[in-house]
Structures are given as structure tokens and as C-alpha cells.
Design a protein around this motif. Structure first.
Motif, mmCIF file in Angstrom:
data_model
loop_
_atom_site.group_PDB
_atom_site.id
_atom_site.type_symbol
_atom_site.label_atom_id
_atom_site.label_comp_id
_atom_site.label_asym_id
_atom_site.label_seq_id
_atom_site.Cartn_x
_atom_site.Cartn_y
_atom_site.Cartn_z
ATOM 1 N N GLN A 107 0.832 -1.205 0.000
ATOM 2 C CA GLN A 107 0.000 0.000 0.000
ATOM 3 C C GLN A 107 0.876 1.269 0.000
ATOM 4 O O GLN A 107 0.605 2.224 -0.731
ATOM 5 N N ALA A 108 1.934 1.225 0.815
ATOM 6 C CA ALA A 108 2.827 2.398 0.887
ATOM 7 C C ALA A 108 3.435 2.663 -0.489
ATOM 8 O O ALA A 108 3.495 3.805 -0.952
ATOM 9 N N ARG A 109 3.862 1.600 -1.148
ATOM 10 C CA ARG A 109 4.506 1.777 -2.464
ATOM 11 C C ARG A 109 3.496 2.255 -3.509
ATOM 12 O O ARG A 109 3.809 3.075 -4.367
ATOM 13 N N LYS A 110 2.281 1.725 -3.400
ATOM 14 C CA LYS A 110 1.248 2.152 -4.348
ATOM 15 C C LYS A 110 0.981 3.646 -4.164
ATOM 16 O O LYS A 110 0.914 4.413 -5.131
ATOM 17 N N THR A 111 0.869 4.059 -2.896
ATOM 18 C CA THR A 111 0.604 5.480 -2.600
ATOM 19 C C THR A 111 1.686 6.372 -3.200
ATOM 20 O O THR A 111 1.403 7.463 -3.679
ATOM 21 N N LEU A 112 2.921 5.879 -3.171
ATOM 22 C CA LEU A 112 4.035 6.708 -3.651
ATOM 23 C C LEU A 112 4.380 6.454 -5.120
ATOM 24 O O LEU A 112 5.312 7.037 -5.648
#
Ligand code: UDP
Length: 439
Positions: free
Chosen positions: A211-216
Motif C-alpha cells: 500500500q505504501a509503495r502504491k501510494t508513492l
């Protein structure tokens, strides 16, 4: 009952700077968090800082029970902290006249850094109230590591000696700082108390990596290293670049390095000297394509970077405390740090991350390789890191310790006021217990 009033002095690091994209480091965070959290425990805090813009208001409500007061001291424009020393007499005068104008009697002074410490020495005598000092960084250590590049005013070390001799309690943020204060400044151990800095575990918490990577907008399959912090030579980001180059020769899956920080939201070789230097080194080593300079990001956004990282890295030449490792650990990410200052204490070698000697890219590359190739190790270390922060490094815990120190000093003050002619003696001699105990 009337709440005790604390004058929190922080000449260059204002909580207000945390609102903008300005260059705010650990001290701004410290002043904001300690003030806010001790106020919740029954103190009223006024933070005194230097007015650095014509538009800035004098009195700013910062949080319940906390105000930030901008004092006139030199031109109302941004000045580097090494240019502020000459304006400290005006800072002192402005503070006295603010208190007089507002008819406020402060009960205790908590000074941050050496320049505010110097002002506090004079205020302590003027107001006859106790004074707590936290240096955040020590001039002798800076000179040791930076040599000629140290731009601190000449007087710094003499002033620090005076502050060490005058303060009723000195806060050391870690055992290494306590040792430095005793060995390099001859500080009285009895008056030193170790109270670390901390992290807001509601802001810094794990976000699932995907999720963190998707957000960024980051690739879920990349190996990613993250550096967060100011872009300064002493932070030795170049050593991470050298380590990357070593890894690039050894492994086909070379990690990317995201470098988060800088004075503004966008940094580039064109507008930032250190970025230019780092990009130049990376290009000469053939790893320029692996670096991304993200620019400065707010705390609410940083949790995504810490969580997106496989490993976070911080390998400065020296680091008085280091909030970044705690923030990464709170997000459940293992840290590789240089074995210096506060990081020796916050990051447990082999448990919540790894220590490497400073200025040793080969040792750094070896630990990064180990972690990058072992998902279970990363997960175990990350989990332990989060637990360690929750157990020992929350601002609530820090505020409780500070409140205890304040209470002891205020009780000592009451006792002292009852003894005629006692005003020249230190408060500690009237205290119920030694302040040197690590609470
Ligand atoms: N920081 C930030 N945005 C950035 C880079 C850093 O808010 O883009 C914050 C970081 O989260 C940390 C502080 O700046 O709270 C740096 O503190 P540290 O003690 O690690 O280093 P210092 O800046 O005091 O040398």
C-alpha cells in the motif's frame, strides 16, 4: 491551583517552522512535542523563538497550553543559526520585556541549544528560577568532526562551559552524550539526567508495504533503500552511494535509493549544492540512475516512505541523537546506522537493525546485502524495532520524565525560597533526590 509556567527557549528552532516546508530538523520537533506533552501534564508553556519574518505574529497559539512567542532579535528575516549569536543580547531583552509587558512570572526555564542556554544563564539570575538545559548538539564534538568546516561562532565552547556550570539540570539524550558532557566539559554527573527524544507513534506507524509503495507510485518488486534527513555533508549520504556502487558489482538486483529531505519540496542538482555533489559522485560510479532525490516531505507523508523501504539507512559521521532512526523503527522498518551518538543506543545491533562503523561503505554494503537478501530477518527486526519504540521512545514517556524533573526543581525552589540567603546555592542541593539518576 495555578499551573507552573515554563519558558521554553529555542532561538533558532521554532515549532511554527514545522507547518511550512522550511528546513526544520530534530530540535523543532523536540520543542513542539515536549511542550505539547508536558502541557497535557499540567504545565503552561511559552516557547520563545526568534522572529524570522516580517509577517510573523508575536503570539501564536500552538496547542492547548502552549504558545509560540516570536521575539525580535536582529532582522526579521531568515538567518543561519551560526549568524544568530550576535543577536542574543536582543533576544534576552525582548524576552524580559515580553514577560514584563504581559505581567507573567515564569517558574522554570527549559533552554534548547547553547545560545538559548546562554540567555537562560542570565534569566536564571534575573528571575531566580531553576533552569533545565538540553544542548541537542555539542560544540566540541562538532569541532572534532568538522574541523575547519565548523562555522560555529568562536565563543561557542566557552559559552557551553558556562551553561554546563550554571544549569540546574542538564538533559543528555543518550548515554554517549552524558559521557561527552562529563569528559569534555567536566559536567557534574549528579546534575545530568538521561531523557531521550521520542517519536509520535500515531503519526509514525507501519503502512503495509504494498500500500505504501502504491501510494508513492513505487514498484512493488523493487529493492528500496530510504534515507530521510537533512542533506548535509556530515550526514554522509555519499557513503550510502559508495555502498550502492559496491552492491551493484555484486548483485544483479541492485536496490534503488530514495533520498528524502532538503529545504524545499523539490530539490535538484541545479538548486542544491549537496544534491549536485551526491549526483556527481553517483554518476562517476555509474549508479546515478539508482538515486532519486525526493525533496522535503511532511511527517504525515514520511510514514509511507519509511514503510515502503526494505531498509532505512543513516550513516552520519556523528549524530547527537537522531530522530530519523526512531521514526523508521516506529514504522516497522529495520535501520542500518553508523555506530555513533544516540544511534548506538536507539538501534540495537543485530536486533532492530545493524550498526556499522562511520565512513565505511564496505561494511555498510555488507549489512545491506544481508538484510536485502533475507525477508524474514527484515520482518523480525522491523517488528522488534516497532516494539522497542513503543516501550521506550514515546513523547508521553519523555514528557512524564520531564514533568518529574520540573516538579523536583519546583519543589526545590520552594524549599530554597524558605531559607534566607540561599539564593546563590544550586537548586539541586535543595532537591529531594539527585537529578543525575536516570529516571
Ligand atoms: N524531516 C522531515 N522531512 C524531511 C526530512 C526530515 O520532516 O523531508 C524530519 C525528520 O522526520 C526528523 C527530523 O527532520 O523528525 C530530522 O531529525 P534528526 O534528529 O534525525 O536529524 P537533525 O535534522 O536534527 O540533524
Amino acid at each position: 491551583m495555578k499551573k507552573p509556567r515554563i519558558a521554553m527557549l529555542s532561538e533558532h528552532a521554532s515549532p511554527l517552522a514545522l507547518l511550512g516546508g522550511e528546513d526544520a530538523g530534530g530540535q523543532n520537533v523536540y520543542v513542539s512535542e515536549v511542550s505539547t506533552n508536558v502541557s497535557a501534564l499540567g504545565f503552561q508553556v511559552d516557547v520563545f523563538t526568534r522572529q524570522d519574518s516580517e509577517k510573523a505574529q508575536e503570539i501564536n497559539e500552538w496547542a492547548k497550553g502552549v504558545r509560540v512567542i516570536n521575539l525580535r532579535a536582529g532582522p526579521a528575516t531568515f538567518l543561519k543559526k551560526d549568524e544568530l549569536w550576535v543577536h542574543m543580547p536582543q533576544f534576552y531583552d525582548s524576552l524580559l520585556s515580553f514577560a514584563h509587558k504581559q505581567r507573567i512570572k515564569y517558574d522554570l526555564i527549559h533552554a534548547n541549544f547553547w545560545m538559548s542556554g546562554s540567555v537562560a544563564c542570565d534569566l536564571r539570575r534575573e528571575w531566580a528560577v531553576p533552569f533545565v538545559e538540553i544542548f541537542h548538539a555539542l560544540g566540541r564534538i562538532k569541532r572534532l568532526y568538522q574541523g575547519e568546516a565548523d562555522t560555529s561562532p568562536e565563543d561557542r565552547i566557552d559559552v557551553e562551559n558556562r551553561v554546563v556550570d550554571t544549569a540546574d539540570v542538564i538533559i543528555a539524550q543518550c548515554p554517549a552524550e552524558k559521557e561527552e558532557l562529563v569528559e569534555l566539559y567536566g559536567a557534574d554527573e549528579e546534575r545530568i539526567s538521561i531523557v531521550p527524544s521520542a517519536v509520535d507513534t500515531d503519526v509514525f506507524k507501519p503502512v503495509p508495504k504494498r500500500q505504501a509503495r502504491k501510494t508513492l507510485g513505487l514498484n512493488p518488486n523493487d529493492k528500496i533503500l530510504v534515507y530521510v534527513g537533512r542533506l548535509l555533508p556530515r550526514k554522509a549520504i555519499d557513503d550510502i552511494v559508495y555502498a550502492l556502487a559496491i552492491l551493484a558489482q555484486r548483485t544483479p538486483r541492485v536496490p534503488r535509493l530514495l533520498i528524502v529531505g532538503g529545504e524545499t519540496e523539490h530539490v535538484s542538482p541545479e538548486n542544491h549544492e549537496e544534491v549536485r555533489r551526491l549526483a556527481g559522485i553517483a554518476a562517476s560510479l555509474g549508479v546515478g540512475h539508482l538515486l532519486t532525490f525526493i525533496g522535503r516531505r511532511r511527517h504525515v507523508v514520511l510514514k509511507y516512505y519509511y514503510s515502503a523501504a526494505d531498509v532505512c539507512v543513516s550513516t552520519p559521521w556523528y549524530e547527537p541523537f537522531g530522530l530519523v532512526p526512531l521514526e523508521a523503527m516506529a514504522c516497522g522498518t529495520p535501520m542500518v546506522v553508523s555506530e555513533v551518538g544516540g544511534m548506538k543506543f536507539t538501534v540495537q545491533d543485530g536486533k532492530t537493525g545493524f550498526h556499522v562503523p562511520p565512513k565505511d561503505p564496505a561494511a555498510l554494503a555488507a549489512k545491506l546485502e544481508l538484510l536485502l537478501n533475507d525477508g524474514i530477518l527484515r520482518e523480525t527486526m522491523g517488528r522488534r524495532a516497532r516494539e522497542r519504540v513503543q516501550e521506550s521512545f514515546t513523547w508521553r514517556q519523555v514528557a512524564k520524565r520531564m514533568a518529574l524533573i520540573y516538579d523536583q526543581l519546583l519543589s526545590a525552589q520552594l524549599a530554597r525560597d524558605r531559607v534566607p540567603g540561599a539564593h546563590e546555592a544550586g537548586y539541586a542541593s535543595f532537591g529531594p533526590a539527585s537529578f543525575g539518576q536516570d529516571l
